[in-house]
Motif scaffolding. Structure first.
Motif, mmCIF file in Angstrom:
data_model
loop_
_atom_site.group_PDB
_atom_site.id
_atom_site.type_symbol
_atom_site.label_atom_id
_atom_site.label_comp_id
_atom_site.label_asym_id
_atom_site.label_seq_id
_atom_site.Cartn_x
_atom_site.Cartn_y
_atom_site.Cartn_z
ATOM 1 N N PRO A 201 0.746 -1.298 -0.411
ATOM 2 C CA PRO A 201 -0.214 0.085 0.157
ATOM 3 C C PRO A 201 0.542 1.085 -0.048
ATOM 4 O O PRO A 201 0.472 2.771 -0.230
ATOM 5 C CB PRO A 201 -0.791 0.372 1.633
ATOM 6 C CG PRO A 201 0.093 -1.349 1.993
ATOM 7 C CD PRO A 201 0.512 -2.241 1.149
ATOM 8 N N LYS A 202 2.129 1.188 0.090
ATOM 9 C CA LYS A 202 3.233 2.157 0.448
ATOM 10 C C LYS A 202 3.630 2.961 -1.036
ATOM 11 O O LYS A 202 5.210 3.187 -0.491
ATOM 12 C CB LYS A 202 4.226 2.362 2.031
ATOM 13 C CG LYS A 202 3.071 2.644 3.068
ATOM 14 C CD LYS A 202 3.833 2.241 4.118
ATOM 15 C CE LYS A 202 4.821 4.027 4.921
ATOM 16 N NZ LYS A 202 5.366 3.155 6.085
ATOM 17 N N VAL A 203 3.319 1.569 -1.898
ATOM 18 C CA VAL A 203 4.253 1.711 -2.554
ATOM 19 C C VAL A 203 3.340 1.781 -4.104
ATOM 20 O O VAL A 203 2.524 2.243 -4.064
ATOM 21 C CB VAL A 203 5.373 0.415 -3.253
ATOM 22 C CG1 VAL A 203 5.761 0.497 -4.300
ATOM 23 C CG2 VAL A 203 6.036 -0.116 -2.180
ATOM 24 N N GLU A 204 3.963 3.305 -4.607
ATOM 25 C CA GLU A 204 3.686 3.263 -5.845
ATOM 26 C C GLU A 204 5.024 3.114 -7.643
ATOM 27 O O GLU A 204 6.181 3.310 -7.081
ATOM 28 C CB GLU A 204 3.436 4.750 -6.031
ATOM 29 C CG GLU A 204 2.787 5.189 -7.860
ATOM 30 C CD GLU A 204 2.280 6.517 -7.928
ATOM 31 O OE1 GLU A 204 1.965 6.946 -8.802
ATOM 32 O OE2 GLU A 204 2.995 7.368 -7.452
ATOM 33 N N ILE A 205 4.829 1.905 -8.139
ATOM 34 C CA ILE A 205 5.687 2.192 -9.483
ATOM 35 C C ILE A 205 5.157 3.580 -10.573
ATOM 36 O O ILE A 205 4.069 2.714 -11.217
ATOM 37 C CB ILE A 205 5.954 0.527 -9.564
ATOM 38 C CG1 ILE A 205 5.781 -0.700 -7.944
ATOM 39 C CG2 ILE A 205 6.360 0.271 -10.878
ATOM 40 C CD1 ILE A 205 5.009 -1.920 -8.787
ATOM 41 N N LEU A 206 6.213 4.051 -10.966
ATOM 42 C CA LEU A 206 6.140 4.457 -11.769
ATOM 43 C C LEU A 206 7.103 3.402 -13.699
ATOM 44 O O LEU A 206 8.072 4.093 -13.303
ATOM 45 C CB LEU A 206 6.902 6.026 -11.789
ATOM 46 C CG LEU A 206 5.914 6.259 -10.902
ATOM 47 C CD1 LEU A 206 6.690 8.254 -10.804
ATOM 48 C CD2 LEU A 206 4.375 7.469 -11.490
ATOM 49 N N TYR A 207 5.696 3.439 -14.189
ATOM 50 C CA TYR A 207 6.865 2.586 -15.341
ATOM 51 C C TYR A 207 7.723 3.400 -16.561
ATOM 52 O O TYR A 207 7.091 4.947 -16.386
ATOM 53 C CB TYR A 207 5.665 1.525 -15.782
ATOM 54 C CG TYR A 207 5.490 0.225 -14.796
ATOM 55 C CD1 TYR A 207 6.551 -0.136 -14.956
ATOM 56 C CD2 TYR A 207 4.734 0.124 -14.560
ATOM 57 C CE1 TYR A 207 6.598 -1.922 -14.220
ATOM 58 C CE2 TYR A 207 4.048 -0.783 -13.801
ATOM 59 C CZ TYR A 207 5.397 -2.050 -13.228
ATOM 60 O OH TYR A 207 5.010 -2.432 -12.475
ATOM 61 N N ASN A 208 8.250 2.883 -17.537
ATOM 62 C CA ASN A 208 8.967 4.230 -18.442
ATOM 63 C C ASN A 208 9.231 5.552 -17.846
ATOM 64 O O ASN A 208 9.101 6.336 -18.610
ATOM 65 C CB ASN A 208 8.230 4.182 -19.650
ATOM 66 C CG ASN A 208 7.119 2.672 -20.174
ATOM 67 O OD1 ASN A 208 7.439 2.136 -20.865
ATOM 68 N ND2 ASN A 208 6.251 2.486 -20.051
ATOM 69 N N THR A 209 9.640 5.667 -16.866
ATOM 70 C CA THR A 209 10.015 6.580 -16.151
ATOM 71 C C THR A 209 11.837 6.754 -15.569
ATOM 72 O O THR A 209 11.797 5.627 -15.202
ATOM 73 C CB THR A 209 9.443 6.638 -14.979
ATOM 74 O OG1 THR A 209 7.697 6.998 -15.287
ATOM 75 C CG2 THR A 209 9.447 7.726 -14.294
ATOM 76 N N VAL A 210 11.975 8.195 -15.881
ATOM 77 C CA VAL A 210 13.852 7.899 -15.144
ATOM 78 C C VAL A 210 13.751 8.726 -14.753
ATOM 79 O O VAL A 210 13.124 10.237 -15.331
ATOM 80 C CB VAL A 210 14.876 7.864 -16.904
ATOM 81 C CG1 VAL A 210 14.886 6.743 -17.488
ATOM 82 C CG2 VAL A 210 14.517 8.562 -17.778
ATOM 83 N N ALA A 211 15.054 9.201 -13.499
ATOM 84 C CA ALA A 211 15.003 10.353 -12.943
ATOM 85 C C ALA A 211 16.245 11.238 -13.951
ATOM 86 O O ALA A 211 16.930 11.042 -14.823
ATOM 87 C CB ALA A 211 15.464 10.531 -11.663
#
Ligand SMILES: Cc1cc2nc3c(=O)[nH]c(=O)nc-3n(C[C@H](O)[C@H](O)[C@H](O)COP(=O)(O)OP(=O)(O)OC[C@H]3O[C@@H](n4cnc5c(N)ncnc54)[C@H](O)[C@@H]3O)c2cc1C
Length: 367
Positions: A201-211
């Motif tokens: 519940p505390k995790v969000e995954i952002l795909y195709n994403t770079v910093a």
């Protein structure tokens, strides 16, 4: 000729040096001159407080801990040389090695070598990374996750493998939210870890994403510029902590092709020992441990092998003209025969047997 050379200067090397020096084996340690970009003392010199090394209830600075280890090595007689070993020839004993900028000169030689060259976490070299390294950016969630600047703050992890999943789940204990940035459109992590991560519940995954940038007030990290590599959209992500989980590189370039390494380049050691595939060459610490990679595990590696080596492989002899000459012999047929004939029933009986039979051959063996 040096009897034993401990190459490199992190916790693994210093433990080896202390044990060898106390046994009067006169180790020589090459602590490196910024070898692989790391100062003498190893990875801990790049961190602030170390809170999980036993014996320091209030924590201890990484540099301070390494200074103390160095002092302890010297106290028992280790010769410490601030040079980087740049080339080795392990084809036969005595082993040959050369120091940086002296490769054209005659080689130095050693009867035995211990590699404790460590590993380094891969960094992405984002703009702003140097400013916020260890002030918000880290490559070790287990080491740094619990520090106050990350408590109840939004955190980010870069990576899509098992390590990233493990680190992100670990960080949920401390951060208010953990965002995982994955460059591809799916995780590389094993199914079980991927499921666990996605369901948290505390995790969000952002795909195709770079910093693309680390931003802050010049002292602490506050946010990241992130980019969706499919749409090209760039936005800010609030983050007081950024943890790289994009792999480690063991410092094994030096021995490439000469010692057996695994597919990731880590030296393979015989389980429970620091024996490598080359007799007389040993490895300890992060350079052969891709699982734990902690100061305490690195420091704990060598004594284990030392006990068995001292009894089984090494004999000290006074037969040479130099009374301090040390000869490192392979296990003789005698030893192999004895091992075959009498199988120890339990560890205690093995210990007794080895000690009793070793003594007549080891007049100067001091442990
Ligand atoms: C930022 C950070 C924070 C950490 N915090 C913690 C923590 O809180 N607690 C914890 O337990 N662990 C922590 N770790 C992990 C810990 O530092 C490592 O597990 C440990 O230092 C590994 O020890 P080592 O002796 O195997 O190698 P290292 O510490 O990597 O030392 C290897 C040394 O060998 C030198 N070297 C390499 N090649 C050569 C060469 N050819 N010639 C001469 N010298 C050479 C290097 O320059 C380096 O000084 C942290 C790591 C990092 C990066």
């Amino acid at each position: 000729m040096h009897s034993k050379v401990v190459s490199e200067s992190g916790p693994a090397a210093h433990t080896a040096a202390v044990y060898l020096a106390r046994a009067e084996l006169k180790p020589v340690m090459y602590e490196g001159m910024l070898a692989n970009g790391i100062a003498p003392g190893g990875q801990l010199t790049t961190t602030t407080d170390v809170e999980n090394y036993p014996g320091f209830p209030n924590g201890i600075g990484g540099q301070k801990l390494m200074d103390a280890m160095r002092e302890q090595s010297e106290r028992f007689g280790t010769t410490i040389v601030t040079e980087t070993v740049s080339k080795v020839d392990l084809s036969k004993r005595p082993f040959k090695y050369w120091l940086e900028y002296c490769e054209e000169e005659a080689p130095n030689t050693a009867d035995a070598l211990i590699f404790a060259t460590g590993a380094s976490a891969r960094r992405l070299h984002l703009p702003g990374e140097d400013t916020y390294w260890q002030n918000g950016i880290s490559a070790c969630a287990v080491c740094d996750g619990a520090v106050p600047i990350f408590r109840n703050k939004p955190l980010a992890v870069i990576g899509g493998g098992d390590s990233a999943a493990e680190e992100a789940i670990f960080l949920t204990k401390y951060g208010s939210k953990v965002t995982v940035l994955v460059r591809k459109d799916k995780l590389r992590a094993s199914n079980i870890m991927a499921k666990r991560l996605s369901a948290h519940p505390k995790v969000e995954i952002l795909y195709n994403t770079v910093a693309t940038e680390a931003k802050g007030d010049g002292k602490l990290l506050h946010s990241l510029a992130i980019k969706n590599v499919v749409t090209g959209e760039i936005r800010d992500l609030s983050a007081s902590g950024l943890f790289y989980a994009v792999g480690h590189e063991p410092a094994t370039a030096l021995i490439k092709g000469q010692i057996e390494c695994d597919e990731d380049g880590y030296i393979i050691t015989k389980p429970g020992t620091s024996y490598t595939s080359v007799k007389g060459v040993f490895a300890a610490g992060d350079v052969q441990d891709k699982r734990y990679r902690q100061a305490i595990t690195s420091a704990g590696m060598y004594p284990n092998c030392f006990r068995s080596h001292s009894f089984m492989c090494f004999r000290l002899t006074t037969s040479d003209k130099d009374p301090d000459a040390l000869q490192l012999l392979r296990p003789s047929g005698y030893w192999q025969r004895r091992r075959r004939r009498r199988k120890p029933q339990n560890p205690l009986s093995k210990q007794k047997r080895v000690k009793l039979t070793a003594l007549p051959h080891s007049s100067k063996l001091i442990l």
